[in-house]
Design a protein around this motif. Structure first.
Motif, PDB file in Angstrom:
ATOM      1  N   UNK A  77       0.784  -1.129  -0.097  1.00 28.54           N
ATOM      2  CA  UNK A  77      -0.067   0.041  -0.014  1.00 28.54           C
ATOM      3  C   UNK A  77       0.752   1.366   0.133  1.00 28.54           C
ATOM      4  N   UNK A  78       2.036   1.409   0.735  1.00 27.89           N
ATOM      5  CA  UNK A  78       2.755   2.361   0.803  1.00 27.89           C
ATOM      6  C   UNK A  78       3.464   2.853  -0.509  1.00 27.89           C
ATOM      7  N   UNK A  79       3.800   1.771  -1.232  1.00 28.05           N
ATOM      8  CA  UNK A  79       4.380   1.806  -2.487  1.00 28.05           C
ATOM      9  C   UNK A  79       3.188   2.423  -3.432  1.00 28.05           C
ATOM     10  N   UNK A  80       2.160   1.877  -3.446  1.00 31.27           N
ATOM     11  CA  UNK A  80       0.938   2.186  -4.434  1.00 31.27           C
ATOM     12  C   UNK A  80       0.536   3.573  -4.275  1.00 31.27           C
ATOM     13  N   UNK A  81       0.531   4.212  -3.115  1.00 29.88           N
ATOM     14  CA  UNK A  81       0.253   5.507  -2.957  1.00 29.88           C
ATOM     15  C   UNK A  81       1.435   6.376  -2.895  1.00 29.88           C
ATOM     16  N   UNK A  82       2.380   6.024  -2.832  1.00 29.78           N
ATOM     17  CA  UNK A  82       3.624   6.861  -3.406  1.00 29.78           C
ATOM     18  C   UNK A  82       3.449   7.096  -5.097  1.00 29.78           C
ATOM     19  N   UNK A  83       3.240   5.857  -5.575  1.00 27.71           N
ATOM     20  CA  UNK A  83       3.452   5.759  -6.939  1.00 27.71           C
ATOM     21  C   UNK A  83       2.317   6.447  -7.658  1.00 27.71           C
ATOM     22  N   UNK A  84       1.041   6.572  -7.147  1.00 28.67           N
ATOM     23  CA  UNK A  84      -0.265   7.018  -7.897  1.00 28.67           C
ATOM     24  C   UNK A  84      -0.813   8.089  -7.030  1.00 28.67           C
ATOM     25  N   UNK A  85      -0.408   8.233  -5.937  1.00 31.08           N
ATOM     26  CA  UNK A  85      -1.050   9.326  -5.239  1.00 31.08           C
ATOM     27  C   UNK A  85      -2.624   9.150  -4.790  1.00 31.08           C
ATOM     28  N   UNK A  86      -2.925   7.688  -4.601  1.00 32.39           N
ATOM     29  CA  UNK A  86      -4.287   7.588  -4.009  1.00 32.39           C
ATOM     30  C   UNK A  86      -4.252   6.589  -2.807  1.00 32.39           C
ATOM     31  N   UNK A  87      -5.291   6.658  -2.087  1.00 32.09           N
ATOM     32  CA  UNK A  87      -5.322   5.683  -0.856  1.00 32.09           C
ATOM     33  C   UNK A  87      -5.399   4.402  -1.269  1.00 32.09           C
ATOM     34  N   UNK A  88      -4.474   3.480  -0.471  1.00 29.12           N
ATOM     35  CA  UNK A  88      -4.420   2.113  -0.613  1.00 29.12           C
ATOM     36  C   UNK A  88      -4.301   1.606   0.626  1.00 29.12           C
ATOM     37  N   UNK A  89      -4.975   0.189   0.609  1.00 30.79           N
ATOM     38  CA  UNK A  89      -4.946  -0.643   1.844  1.00 30.79           C
ATOM     39  C   UNK A  89      -4.404  -1.929   1.516  1.00 30.79           C
ATOM     40  N   UNK A  90      -3.766  -2.766   2.677  1.00 30.83           N
ATOM     41  CA  UNK A  90      -3.257  -3.918   2.503  1.00 30.83           C
ATOM     42  C   UNK A  90      -4.285  -5.074   1.909  1.00 30.83           C
ATOM     43  N   UNK A  91      -4.181  -5.574   0.947  1.00 33.02           N
ATOM     44  CA  UNK A  91      -5.009  -6.287   0.175  1.00 33.02           C
ATOM     45  C   UNK A  91      -5.260  -7.775   1.020  1.00 33.02           C
ATOM     46  N   UNK A  92      -4.390  -8.177   1.974  1.00 35.30           N
ATOM     47  CA  UNK A  92      -4.436  -9.389   2.635  1.00 35.30           C
ATOM     48  C   UNK A  92      -4.933  -9.054   3.951  1.00 35.30           C
ATOM     49  N   UNK A  93      -5.224  -7.845   4.340  1.00 34.67           N
ATOM     50  CA  UNK A  93      -5.860  -7.642   5.666  1.00 34.67           C
ATOM     51  C   UNK A  93      -7.270  -7.414   5.724  1.00 34.67           C
ATOM     52  N   UNK A  94      -8.039  -8.542   5.851  1.00 37.07           N
ATOM     53  CA  UNK A  94      -9.373  -8.410   5.439  1.00 37.07           C
ATOM     54  C   UNK A  94     -10.304  -7.295   6.285  1.00 37.07           C
ATOM     55  N   UNK A  95      -9.771  -7.049   7.327  1.00 38.67           N
ATOM     56  CA  UNK A  95     -10.539  -6.253   8.247  1.00 38.67           C
ATOM     57  C   UNK A  95     -10.241  -4.581   7.470  1.00 38.67           C
ATOM     58  N   UNK A  96      -9.230  -4.424   7.129  1.00 35.00           N
ATOM     59  CA  UNK A  96      -9.011  -3.223   6.293  1.00 35.00           C
ATOM     60  C   UNK A  96      -9.634  -2.986   4.880  1.00 35.00           C
ATOM     61  N   UNK A  97      -9.972  -4.214   4.475  1.00 35.70           N
ATOM     62  CA  UNK A  97     -10.448  -4.602   3.163  1.00 35.70           C
ATOM     63  C   UNK A  97     -11.937  -3.988   3.468  1.00 35.70           C
ATOM     64  N   UNK A  98     -12.452  -4.742   4.459  1.00 37.09           N
ATOM     65  CA  UNK A  98     -13.990  -4.747   4.749  1.00 37.09           C
ATOM     66  C   UNK A  98     -14.217  -3.248   5.047  1.00 37.09           C
ATOM     67  N   UNK A  99     -13.538  -2.725   5.766  1.00 35.41           N
ATOM     68  CA  UNK A  99     -13.830  -1.272   6.310  1.00 35.41           C
ATOM     69  C   UNK A  99     -13.660  -0.293   4.908  1.00 35.41           C
ATOM     70  N   UNK A 100     -12.800  -0.445   4.074  1.00 36.99           N
ATOM     71  CA  UNK A 100     -12.737   0.094   2.713  1.00 36.99           C
ATOM     72  C   UNK A 100     -13.995   0.155   2.013  1.00 36.99           C
ATOM     73  N   UNK A 101     -14.498  -1.525   1.795  1.00 34.91           N
ATOM     74  CA  UNK A 101     -15.553  -1.651   1.078  1.00 34.91           C
ATOM     75  C   UNK A 101     -16.919  -1.040   1.701  1.00 34.91           C
ATOM     76  N   UNK A 102     -16.913  -1.083   2.937  1.00 35.81           N
ATOM     77  CA  UNK A 102     -18.000  -0.434   3.734  1.00 35.81           C
ATOM     78  C   UNK A 102     -18.177   0.872   3.698  1.00 35.81           C
ATOM     79  N   UNK A 103     -16.940   1.688   3.323  1.00 37.89           N
ATOM     80  CA  UNK A 103     -17.154   3.239   3.292  1.00 37.89           C
ATOM     81  C   UNK A 103     -17.123   3.647   1.719  1.00 37.89           C
ATOM     82  N   UNK A 104     -17.264   2.623   0.976  1.00 36.46           N
ATOM     83  CA  UNK A 104     -16.980   2.882  -0.531  1.00 36.46           C
ATOM     84  C   UNK A 104     -18.635   2.878  -1.106  1.00 36.46           C
ATOM     85  N   UNK A 105     -18.495   3.317  -2.462  1.00 39.11           N
ATOM     86  CA  UNK A 105     -19.698   3.316  -3.265  1.00 39.11           C
ATOM     87  C   UNK A 105     -19.396   2.075  -4.295  1.00 39.11           C
ATOM     88  N   UNK A 106     -18.763   1.277  -4.286  1.00 38.19           N
ATOM     89  CA  UNK A 106     -18.744   0.096  -5.085  1.00 38.19           C
ATOM     90  C   UNK A 106     -17.242  -0.582  -4.944  1.00 38.19           C
TER      91      UNK A 106
END
Length: 431
Positions: A77-106
């Motif tokens: 995530x740190x590299x992705x944010x630095x590379x593209x300037x967007x928010x990123x979360x760890x794809x293997x941490x399902x708690x973070x993934x779930x929070x990101x999805x819950x607060x999203x539009x899709x």
């Protein structure tokens, strides 16, 4: 019935746009979209897919008068944010993934070859699992230009069908993927065949123009490195990392042939045959060989393996850097007179830059892409005639006009259609 009308009738509005209403600022509604793919692993092809999707979303959002806030599920995530300037979360941490999805539009799933079991058993359950979490959170899922298969284990097929039937929008990058989905039971009306997103990736904008454009519609500056070109098309070298060219670059008139190889066969017979083909080409036509690693580490090693065999035959070759920024590798490919590639995205990069290409197939996706250009793979990892490859390459180098007459119109259509999924998704979340 259109794809969008079909999905509206099946899914209804649900909570689409609620966060957009809540986050409306300065007359522009804001929407958060989570992106799931093989991102953050520094594979140039997959990173190009991500950057292409971000760019297409930015353009579609700008046209619609809204702001998109992407959240990328990343292996780093740190590299992705630095590379593209967007928010990123760890794809293997399902708690973070779930929070990101819950607060999203899709959720956007794709692009790339995510749903396949050729490289292992974990890929299909992971990506379907992310789609399931999004549905549990009450969010729509959008399938973005995926390549489906190979799916060798039939146990996966009904799960893929169920996930895609429940998706708000489904697009695949070739007709063969659409055929598989129809065979699994996905209604044909739900499936749109589109080009790979990378066909729409620009070579690069002026730095100020690019930053301003993406900052306004992606909810933050895209701060990663990019190629800078003036409006006349000349490259501003101060913004581009060194590509490791020899000092004789300005004097060498030999055509530059880009080569993309990867490890596939355990006995390396495929790479030995590729080396023989390149040696035969060098004997037919004066060329400068430049190996382009699309996956940091592995492709560099595969390139060195072939280069060592060429050196033993007295054929010189050079190795380009494994660029983190896809647009830098896109520029590398754009400098070539011909691209001979095993990696799918090496061929897509070449088509993007209207560079003649020859595909070496290790997977049906290679054949499917070159067929969209009206071509056939010049060989496979199981059967490759070095003399045929060499003569095919030499013919293009002697007179590339025939290749362009055959392929340029197909390339134009692919570029034109590459942004369709983003336009459909933005239309869906707005309405």
């Amino acid at each position: 019935m259109s794809i969008l009308r079909y999905t509206y009738s099946r899914l209804g509005r649900r909570d689409i746009g609620q966060r957009g209403e809540e986050l409306a600022t300065n007359g522009r509604k804001r929407y958060r979209l989570v992106l799931s793919g093989y991102y953050g692993f520094r594979n140039s092809g997959d990173e190009a897919v991500l950057k292409s999707i971000l760019t297409a979303l930015a353009e579609a959002a700008n046209d619609a008068g809204i702001v998109v806030e992407p959240v990328v599920l990343s292996g780093d995530p740190e590299w992705t944010t630095k590379q593209y300037g967007v928010e990123a979360v760890n794809r293997t941490k399902l708690g973070e993934v779930r929070r990101a999805l819950k607060n999203s539009d899709g959720l956007i799933s794709g692009g790339g070859s995510l749903l396949q079991d050729a490289t292992g058993l974990g890929s299909i359950p992971y990506y379907l699992g992310i789609m399931a979490i999004a549905r549990w959170c009450g969010k729509p899922t959008f399938v973005y230009a995926q390549g489906i298969g190979p799916v060798n284990r039939k146990v996966f097929q009904p799960f893929i069908a169920r996930a895609f039937k429940r998706s708000a929008y489904v697009s695949v990058r070739d007709e063969e993927s659409a055929t598989l989905l129809r065979r699994y039971g996905v209604p044909p009306v739900k499936i749109e065949v589109v080009p790979d997103p990378v066909m729409g990736l620009p070579a690069g904008l002026d730095v100020g123009e690019e930053s301003g454009k993406l900052e306004g519609v992606l909810g933050g500056a895209q701060s990663g490195a990019s190629i800078s070109e003036t409006k006349s098309g000349s490259v501003n070298e101060s913004s581009v990392e060194s590509v490791g060219d020899s000092a004789a670059d300005g004097e060498d008139t030999r055509p530059l042939v880009g080569v993309s190889v990867r490890f596939w066969r355990s006995d390396r017979a495929d790479l030995d045959r590729a080396a023989a083909a390149l040696e035969a080409l060098a004997g037919r036509h004066a060329v400068r060989l430049r190996f382009l690693p699309f996956h940091r580490g592995a492709d560099e090693d595969a390139s060195r393996y072939v280069m060592e065999r060429l050196a033993g035959s007295g054929v010189a070759a050079e190795l380009a850097p494994a660029h983190d920024d896809p647009q830098l590798m896109l520029r590398e490919v754009g400098r070539c007179a011909l691209l001979i590639g095993m990696r799918l995205h090496s061929l897509i990069y070449a088509a993007n830059r209207n560079v003649p290409l020859l595909g070496l197939s290790y997977d049906p996706k290679i054949d499917q892409f070159v067929q969209r250009l009206g071509q056939r793979a010049v060989g496979t990892t199981e059967a490759l005639d070095p003399d045929f490859v060499a003569e095919s390459a030499a013919e293009i180098l002697r007179d590339p006009s025939e290749w362009h007459r055959s392929c340029d119109e197909a390339i134009r259509r692919l570029k034109q259609d590459a942004a369709r999924p983003s336009q459909q998704i933005i239309d869906f979340i707005r309405n």
